[in-house]
Design a protein around this motif. Structure first.
Motif, mmCIF file in Angstrom:
data_model
loop_
_atom_site.group_PDB
_atom_site.id
_atom_site.type_symbol
_atom_site.label_atom_id
_atom_site.label_comp_id
_atom_site.label_asym_id
_atom_site.label_seq_id
_atom_site.Cartn_x
_atom_site.Cartn_y
_atom_site.Cartn_z
ATOM 1 N N ASP A 252 -2.453 7.016 26.404
ATOM 2 C CA ASP A 252 -3.491 6.355 27.210
ATOM 3 C C ASP A 252 -4.076 5.119 26.537
ATOM 4 O OD1 ASP A 252 -3.337 8.016 29.395
ATOM 5 O OD2 ASP A 252 -4.859 9.416 28.665
ATOM 6 N N ASP A 265 -1.932 11.279 32.480
ATOM 7 C CA ASP A 265 -2.104 12.443 33.366
ATOM 8 C C ASP A 265 -1.917 12.066 34.828
ATOM 9 O OD1 ASP A 265 -2.442 14.398 31.490
ATOM 10 O OD2 ASP A 265 -4.641 14.375 31.528
ATOM 11 N N GLU A 266 -2.380 10.891 35.210
ATOM 12 C CA GLU A 266 -2.159 10.431 36.594
ATOM 13 C C GLU A 266 -0.668 10.238 36.859
ATOM 14 O OE1 GLU A 266 -6.397 8.119 37.432
ATOM 15 O OE2 GLU A 266 -4.732 7.028 36.516
ATOM 16 N N ARG A 268 1.739 11.896 35.320
ATOM 17 C CA ARG A 268 2.280 13.268 35.417
ATOM 18 C C ARG A 268 2.046 13.844 36.817
ATOM 19 N NH1 ARG A 268 -0.110 14.101 30.137
ATOM 20 N NH2 ARG A 268 1.526 14.491 28.587
ATOM 21 N N GLU A 269 0.824 13.647 37.313
ATOM 22 C CA GLU A 269 0.466 14.171 38.632
ATOM 23 C C GLU A 269 1.349 13.555 39.722
ATOM 24 O OE1 GLU A 269 -3.374 14.002 41.644
ATOM 25 O OE2 GLU A 269 -3.715 13.723 39.481
#
Length: 418
Positions: A252, A265-266, A268-269
């Motif tokens: 990040d 994480d976004e 990954r989502e």
């Protein structure tokens, strides 16, 4: 005149070359296959990395020595015009967003400098083999700190939907079986004309015929905004189950330094949502190794992400300083560390991609034959766009059944099933 066009770089650059060919042929000029046959040589350049720039500089010097009229076009011209003019002071130059001026550059007896933005966006009516590359937009909506292409293609310009649809229709009628819709960011398509990628794809899919659409690269943050609609489109039997989503880093803090507009994480989502809805999807990505600010922990986070997501293909690049970009002014990672990390990343990528491809061994696959390979082979694509090398079949543009017999990290090998 007889014109030879030599192209470097991405699919968008190749699309630009087909546009130049279209404009020149419309004026009665001939496109030839080698500079030996040509009256005029056009070099369509790339500038994305330092090693590419060095290759371009060397190629300009080589082509100058031939003694024929030389026109230099593309991203190196737009991003570093003074450099190009110093290397070839007698040559005409045509910027990446000025390619409609190629006819004037070819026909003029004087040296020309064409860097103004084109008034008209022309779609190509020429392609080679069975693959038609059709640009849908030029420029992007992002502002990444490492990117020199943003300097070369400063403004997002979406092609009119009707022009794109007509170009696809003509390509299909002429025998193209793969339509590559390309842009710096296909998900940015239409932001400047109150339209969007999904609306465009729906229009294209009204065209009848035996063809497959490959949607080009899109940034994760813009893909996220329309992912449900994009996935509904990808479910169509004429669209490859393929998405090119550049993550660039698995850390990040580095993403922030790059000025990317999403977190790990976004990302990954996004991948999870895509795979939940289309399990066989091929997710391809781009990763930059050694960007300023990448320490050992950040690099390890990137390696961990490669192993976790199991990308089918990764375009790995070692960061190189590009002039006039913000990343160039940041404290740099030493070359020796970048090279060592690049070696590790390549090894991990090859292991991951080989494990993904190995799952296909012994299976039967439906493959569309699209390209000539080496030593008499041909190359086809599975429904999720994995390349398959076939040695016992010689027709292009056909759907055939293939038994997968070998796998490498790069491709699959198969035998034609009668």
């Amino acid at each position: 005149m007889k014109v030879y066009i030599e192209t470097y770089g991405c699919a968008l650059n190749k699309g630009d070359s087909y546009i130049m060919m279209t404009l020149l042929k419309d004026r009665g000029h001939d496109i030839v296959d080698s500079y030996n046959q040509a009256d005029v040589i056009v070099l369509n350049t790339c500038a994305v990395r330092l090693e590419t720039e060095e290759r371009m500089k060397q190629r300009i010097k080589e082509l100058k020595k031939i003694g024929k009229k030389l026109i230099i076009a593309g991203c190196l011209v737009s991003s570093q015009p003074a450099l190009v003019m110093s290397l070839a002071p007698e040559s005409s130059i045509v910027g990446a967003q000025s390619i409609d001026k190629i006819v004037e550059a070819v026909e003029s007896n004087k040296r020309g400098i064409f860097l103004e933005e084109s008034k008209e966006l022309v779609t190509p009516r020429i392609f080679e083999g069975k693959i038609s590359i059709i640009p849908i937009a030029d420029g992007c909506a992002g502002d990444c700190n490492f990117c020199i292409t943003k300097l070369a293609r400063k403004k997002l310009r979406s092609y009119p939907p009707r022009n794109i649809v007509n170009a696809v229709k003509e390509a299909v009628q002429k025998g193209a079986v793969e339509i590559e819709l390309t842009a710096q960011d296909t998900a940015a398509y239409g932001l400047d004309i109150n339209y969007n990628l999904v609306e465009l794809l729906k229009e294209i899919l009204e065209i009848e015929g035996n063809y497959m659409i490959r949607i080009g690269m899109m940034t994760p943050e813009l893909a996220f905004k329309q992912i449900d609609e994009i996935l509904e489109i990808i479910k169509d039997k004429r669209v490859y189950k393929f998405l090119h989503l550049p993550v660039q880093s698995g850390d990040d803090r580095v993403l922030k330094l790059m000025n990317r507009k999403y977190t790990v994480d976004e990302y990954r989502e996004l991948v999870k949502e895509i795979r939940d809805k289309i399990p066989i999807v091929n997710i391809t990505t781009d990763i930059i190794i050694g960007h300023p600010g990448e320490d050992d922990e950040a690099f390890q986070n990137t390696i961990n992400l490669i192993k976790e997501i199991k990308f089918e293909r990764i375009h790995l690049a070692m960061y190189s300083i590009r002039p006039n970009t913000r990343s160039a002014s940041m404290p740099q990672v030493p070359d020796s560390i970048k090279k060592e990390r690049m070696k590790i990343a390549n090894e991990v990528y090859e292991e991951v991609a080989y494990s993904v491809h190995s799952e296909y061994l012994g299976s039967n696959a439906l493959v569309l034959t699209t390209e000539l390979g080496r030593k008499g082979s041909i190359i086809g694509r599975t429904i999720n766009y994995i390349p398959v090398v076939i040695k016992d079949y010689d027709k292009l543009g056909e759907w055939i059944n293939v038994k997968i017999t070998e796998a490498s990290f790069f491709d699959l090998r198969g035998k034609f099933i009668q």
